[in-house]
Scaffold this active site. Structure first.
Site, short mmCIF file in Angstrom:
data_model
loop_
_atom_site.label_atom_id
_atom_site.label_comp_id
_atom_site.label_asym_id
_atom_site.label_seq_id
_atom_site.Cartn_x
_atom_site.Cartn_y
_atom_site.Cartn_z
N HIS A 1 37.37 48.06 36.43
CA HIS A 1 38.07 47.46 37.58
C HIS A 1 37.04 46.93 38.56
O HIS A 1 36.08 47.63 38.87
CB HIS A 1 38.96 48.51 38.25
CG HIS A 1 39.96 47.93 39.20
ND1 HIS A 1 39.61 47.35 40.40
CD2 HIS A 1 41.32 47.82 39.12
CE1 HIS A 1 40.72 46.91 41.01
NE2 HIS A 1 41.76 47.19 40.26
N ARG B 1 42.87 41.80 46.80
CA ARG B 1 42.51 40.41 46.50
C ARG B 1 43.76 39.57 46.32
O ARG B 1 43.80 38.41 46.72
CB ARG B 1 41.64 40.35 45.25
CG ARG B 1 40.20 40.76 45.51
CD ARG B 1 39.40 40.92 44.22
NE ARG B 1 39.83 42.10 43.48
CZ ARG B 1 40.10 42.12 42.17
NH1 ARG B 1 39.96 41.03 41.45
NH2 ARG B 1 40.50 43.23 41.59
#
Lengths: 660, 250
Positions: free
Chosen positions: A257, A273
């Protein structure tokens, strides 16, 4: 010796395990769920950002449907996924989200009217439709064409598990907490349950079941730095390997990740994000647009994680005494947004970093996050080698994610796979073949065998320290079987892991209590973990191409010609130090979406000979379809409806879509 | 695996643990000291793991997520209930006393069976959505819910069943059948949810007695220690008014 009899033994009490048990109960069966921790403490609770389901309620989701979700998932997988399974999944995901809504999940809802969001670093005004007001909202996530990720602030997994756990209690389904499966009971190609150990009393007992389901999640703790909970140790994978006859699939496919907080590796969600947060380097420069102009921070995870490591390698990381990291900047989202939609992130930053993410950047670096590989099953979740053995969720490879999983598809898979595989388990138990005819003698033998292994650890003269072996394994996996891989590194890793495995036969424990004993647990789990680690490292060594999260610096191209194949890892002999690998081909000629460019990342790949003819055929069918509706067109490309359990078929309705 | 590193300061910590293993013959409750060199970013999770790995393999505790979200590691930290995994040693004096949460069945040392307690609570208070239809039309568009209401429900749904509120509650320590703030908060959560078909009279049956909302002495230790910052004070006060109304009317 105690033997407990049940219809369905579910190993693991996360979202998948509980949903399977609920499905079994709905079919009139008696399930028992086995769990090393209380159900609601399972790692499903850690999923933050959300679950993908193509509901298309928000304005940025208009036009979304199963077809778009399908294409995103297949591209995300770098064509490693089983496309029929992807179809089954995308068709069921909206049903799963809606079922959970009816069961009590407080999904974040759409507010009609204008609101401000951050897209690509800019503030943008969106207007939500009046008819969508109060429906389940979606946010943006990486690798998706539409805003598809349904969420509950950033505590999605927690809220889902809470509701699922409540349902389990409502239905009176027993969860045997603090009990761990040590071995599967099996004979002549048929699985009959498991031998388990009570983690408090130390009792070894047998669960004999018509169907057994592995829902034990991932194997992140094989690595030194992982976002996974400490219980995610791949022990469910080991149960299957140790049968000697059933296989794990694609274990080399491991996801890192992009945003583990540095250095602890605790997850901060991709929702950061998705909601508009950006990545910055030591100079404060936003670097992703120059690497990935198409999707920037929201390319798929494998691509973003590689670009981050590449950027650090170029000297753009922030130097600290613990190593180098980059920054995640969510300050541009504003305090109000963070305190409403990213509150878990805020809490984590406050408690573990002592910073306020509304004002300061978050130090991040990629960390092991997800196990795409797992117990190989067919589309029903059953192992092709052991009748009555099922697996689902992160523990399984049925195979939804191929070589890279999209954010939001894991928590969706937990529930969807639980619904689908739960039904197939119901079907299995309705058939005569599910009758349990294992002789009690065999059960006794298995229980005594596991007891003897524990006795050897407790009473033997072993001198090796399980802690030391485990730490060495985690170092090897992180340093040599990580984001960038080479043949030389992987060979060294396989050698070292084999040595560790041999040494693990000589583990001794200092604390010899038979009941609650964490040292004993580490000891027997380490022996199991090493086998799973070898399945990963050896699979990675033999796969001489790059695909999704498996990146070989010495073989940087995706090679469909030679490697559009799924790795199968068997552990044939108890005394072996390596798994036996076999391969199964993916059939290009049956794919709805023939292999191509993903839309981000490298454009460079070696084509499979069947790709061009299949692509032409698909184009021809699409051309001939003319004005046929999209469902009929899909059926002519790659039918899958017949594969779904009957109760889960049927269209998903959306606002303004004329499918009712 | 220890990911914290020795600090420049390198404080010497004394971690004092209340030890007792009811399963072990001859075990008696006692305090045991462990010396640990503090590392940068060290949490109690890291400190206890290091003690178990390097000094005392018999030490028992529970950690799962180590990120403050699963609720496994509630314990008394210098007498105050809290989550050990997200407690940084740098925020504490160098002598740290740890004890298991009171009010729960002791497994051993710092490990208590909160899971069993919470399951029993859930069965007793029926903390699940009532009125769920057997045959849902899963293809249909979901029923709308007011966005603010969904957020208010989630606010209470953030409970992680850690047991800190029960350990901090004088009523719960005096009467073992008291449902605790966790129980009251769960009732408040389903009360708020328009999908639930129960009425206040139904809720009164569950928490309208001294083992429920009227057993609360309003000391509100629960509110002070809740690791998730749930609005327990407001919820208990509100629930008490509602239940009093039902009680008077009945």
């Amino acid at each position: 010796m105690r033997i407990l009899y049940t219809d369905v033994l579910v190993i693991g009490a996360g979202l998948t395990g509980l949903r399977i048990a609920i499905a079994a109960r709905a079919r009139g069966l008696d399930p028992i769920v086995l769990s090393v921790v209380p159900a609601k403490r399972s790692h499903s609770a850690a999923a933050q950002g959300g679950m993908q389901a193509s509901l298309a309620n928000v304005v940025k989701g208009i036009g979304d449907n199963e077809d778009v979700h399908f294409a995103d998932t297949v591209r995300g997988s770098d064509w490693g996924a089983d496309q029929q399974v992807v179809r089954m999944f995308v068709a069921t995901a909206p049903k799963a989200a809606r079922e959970l809504a009816a069961w009590g999940v407080p999904w974040t809802r759409v507010r009609a009217g204008e609101h401000e969001v951050v897209i690509n670093g800019e503030r943008v005004r969106l207007t939500e439709r009046a008819q969508a007001h109060g429906l389940i909202a979606q946010r943006n996530f990486g690798g998706t064409e539409k805003w598809r990720t349904c969420y509950v602030a950033d505590g999605t997994g927690h809220a889902m598990l809470s509701t699922m756990g409540d349902r389990t209690v409502a239905l009176g389904i027993p969860v045997h907490e603090r009990r761990e499966a040590l071995a599967l009971l099996h004979d002549a190609g048929r699985c009959y349950g498991a031998v388990a150990r009570d983690l408090v009393t130390g009792e070894i007992l047998a669960y004999v079941a018509r169907a057994t389901a592995i829902a034990t999640g991932g194997a992140g703790r094989l690595y030194r730095v992982s976002t996974n909970a400490v219980i995610c140790q791949g022990t469910g994978h080991a149960l299957v390997l140790e049968t000697g006859c059933a296989a794990l699939g694609n274990m080399e496919a491991v996801q890192f990740h992009p945003t583990g907080i540095f250095p602890a590796g605790i997850l901060v969600t991709e929702g950061c994000r998705g909601d508009g947060g950006v990545l910055r380097d030591a100079d404060g420069h936003r670097f992703m647009p120059s690497y990935e102009p198409e999707r920037r921070e929201l390319a798929s995870r494998d691509v973003v994680a590689r670009r981050m490591e590449e950027h650090i390698h170029r000297g753009k990381g922030v130097e600290t005494r613990f190593g180098r990291h980059l920054w995640l900047d969510i300050t541009l989202l504003g305090r109000a947004h963070i305190e409403r939609n990213l509150r878990e992130v805020k809490e984590i930053c406050e408690h573990f970093l002592g910073i306020d993410p509304a004002e300061r950047w978050i130090p991040v670096r990629p960390a092991q996050h997800y196990t795409m590989g797992g117990v190989r099953t067919d589309h029903t979740g059953e192992s092709p080698w052991l009748k009555g053995l099922f697996a689902a969720g992160e523990a399984a490879c049925w195979d939804l994610h191929g070589f890279n999983r999209l954010g939001g598809n894991s928590i969706a898979e937990t529930v969807v796979a639980g619904m689908i595989v739960g039904e197939f388990i119901g079907d299995f138990c309705a058939r005569a073949e599910s009758q349990v005819d294992i002789p009690v003698g065999l059960v006794r033998e298995a229980v005594e065998g596991e007891q003897a292994k524990i006795d050897r650890l407790l009473e033997g003269r072993g001198t090796e320290s399980a802690e030391a072996l485990r730490a060495a394994m985690q170092n090897v996996m992180t340093d040599r079987v990580g984001i960038f891989r080479t043949g030389a590194d992987l060979e060294a890793a396989v050698d070292e892991l084999q040595r560790l495995l041999v040494r693990s036969r000589d583990i001794g424990v200092r604390y010899r209590a038979r009941g609650a004993n964490l040292e004993l647990v580490v000891a027997y789990r380490t022996q199991k973990m090493l086998r799973v680690a070898l399945a990963i490292a050896y699979g990675a060594l033999m796969r001489t191409e790059s695909r999704g999260a498996h990146f070989r610096e010495d073989y940087p191209r995706r090679n469909d010609r030679d490697w559009l194949r799924r790795t199968l890892a068997f552990w044939r002999g108890e005394g072996d130090t390596l798994p036996t690998l076999e391969y199964e081909d993916l059939e290009v000629a049956r794919m709805e979406l023939p292999p191509g460019w993903r839309g981000y990342g490298a454009r460079d790949y070696i084509e499979h000979p069947d790709t061009v003819p299949r692509a032409a055929e698909v184009a021809r069918i699409r051309g001939e379809a003319g004005s046929v509706d999209r469902l009929a067109l899909q059926r002519s490309l790659m039918p899958y409806d017949h594969l779904l359990p009957e109760g889960l078929r049927g269209a998903n309705r959306r606002i303004g879509e004329g499918l009712a | 695996m220890i990911s914290a590193q020795p600090t420049e300061r390198g404080r010497s910590l004394t971690i004092r643990v209340l030890r007792y293993n009811p399963q072990e013959p001859g075990s008696v409750p006692r305090l045991q000291d462990y010396a640990v060199e503090e590392a940068e970013g060290m949490t109690l999770y890291l400190a206890l793991s290091e003690i178990r790995e390097r000094q005392d393999p018999s030490l028992m505790f529970d950690f799962v997520c180590r990120a403050g979200i699963c609720g496994s590691c509630g314990m008394l930290i210098n007498g105050r209930p809290g989550l050990a995994c997200r407690t940084l040693t740098r925020d504490l004096a160098p002598e740290i006393t740890l004890a298991p949460l009171p009010g729960f069945e002791l497994v051993a040392d710092l490990s208590v069976n909160t899971g069993k307690w919470m399951r029993a609570l859930s069965e007793r208070l029926e903390t699940w959505l009532h009125g769920v239809e057997d045959r849902l039309d899963l293809g249909a568009i979901e029923r709308p819910m007011a966005p603010d209401l969904a957020e208010r429900i989630y606010e209470l749904d953030r409970c992680i069943d850690c047991g800190c509120c029960v350990a901090a509650c004088a009523s719960a320590q005096m009467r073992p059948d008291f449902v605790g703030a966790v129980g009251l908060a769960k009732i408040a959560r389903f009360r708020l949810d328009p999908r639930d078909t129960r009425s206040d009279a139904d809720h009164f049956e569950l928490v309208g007695g001294d083992d429920g909302v009227f057993g609360c002495m309003a000391l509100l230790g629960c509110h002070d220690v809740c690791p998730k910052g749930l609005p327990l004070q407001t919820q208990i006060a509100y629930l008490r008014r509602r239940m009093a109304r039902v009680g008077l009317a009945g």
